[in-house]
Motif scaffolding. Structure first.
Motif, PDB file in Angstrom:
ATOM      1  N   GLU A   1      -8.844 -11.641  -3.293  1.00 37.19           N
ATOM      2  CA  GLU A   1      -9.905 -10.620  -3.299  1.00 37.19           C
ATOM      3  C   GLU A   1     -10.848 -10.837  -2.121  1.00 37.19           C
ATOM      4  O   GLU A   1     -11.181  -9.909  -1.407  1.00 37.19           O
TER       5      GLU A   1
ATOM      6  N   TRP B   1     -11.385  -6.562  -8.082  1.00 37.58           N
ATOM      7  CA  TRP B   1     -12.657  -6.767  -8.784  1.00 37.58           C
ATOM      8  C   TRP B   1     -13.703  -5.747  -8.354  1.00 37.58           C
ATOM      9  O   TRP B   1     -14.624  -5.449  -9.105  1.00 37.58           O
ATOM     10  N   ARG B   2     -13.581  -5.199  -7.179  1.00 37.37           N
ATOM     11  CA  ARG B   2     -14.562  -4.237  -6.657  1.00 37.37           C
ATOM     12  C   ARG B   2     -14.370  -2.834  -7.223  1.00 37.37           C
ATOM     13  O   ARG B   2     -15.165  -1.946  -6.956  1.00 37.37           O
TER      14      ARG B   2
ATOM     15  N   PRO C   1     -13.943  -1.811 -10.778  1.00 37.09           N
ATOM     16  CA  PRO C   1     -13.828  -2.174 -12.196  1.00 37.09           C
ATOM     17  C   PRO C   1     -13.240  -1.071 -13.074  1.00 37.09           C
ATOM     18  O   PRO C   1     -12.531  -1.358 -14.037  1.00 37.09           O
TER      19      PRO C   1
ATOM     20  N   ILE D   1      -4.381  -9.221 -14.149  1.00 38.90           N
ATOM     21  CA  ILE D   1      -5.354  -9.265 -13.055  1.00 38.90           C
ATOM     22  C   ILE D   1      -4.773 -10.056 -11.881  1.00 38.90           C
ATOM     23  O   ILE D   1      -4.856  -9.621 -10.728  1.00 38.90           O
TER      24      ILE D   1
END
Length: 123
Positions: free
Chosen positions: A21, A29-30, A32, A88
């Motif tokens: 990331e 993660w950016r 969501p 993830i």
């Protein structure tokens, strides 16, 4: 300490893929909302599958390597964590590889005019 081994392994998976990331711009993660939409079907389908398998006695979990925290329908906490963490990590890997290959391909391919630029010139 054995009872936290599974959770520590999941934390290790997240830590090992975090650079994807931060360094390779995976952007998992950016985003969501997209992450949640990707995780939701996985967690629901595998959660139901797991609960049914536990109820039928198809499988169970080692008390030695789990915390003993049970979620509804006797699903161990570690199993839910697995259903979240592993997708993830997969998404981080997929996005990072795609970004890296895209960058690599862009650097290797000769610069050619785009179709739009050619059309604008009347070619």
């Amino acid at each position: 300490m054995d009872q936290y081994q599974y959770l520590l392994l999941m934390a290790g998976c997240l830590l090992l893929t975090l650079p994807l990331e931060l360094v390779l711009g995976a952007r998992v993660w950016r985003r969501p909302r997209r992450l949640l939409l990707a995780l939701l079907p996985v967690v629901v389908v595998y959660g139901v599958w797991d609960v049914v398998a536990i109820a039928r006695g198809t499988w169970d979990y080692s008390e030695r390597y789990t915390t003993g925290v049970l979620l509804p329908f006797a699903m161990p906490l570690e199993e839910l964590v697995f259903f979240v963490v592993i997708p993830i990590c997969g998404l981080l890997t997929y996005e990072a590889v795609g970004n890296t290959l895209g960058w690599w391909r862009a650097r290797r391919s000769p610069r050619t005019p785009s179709r739009q630029a050619s059309a604008e010139r009347g070619a």
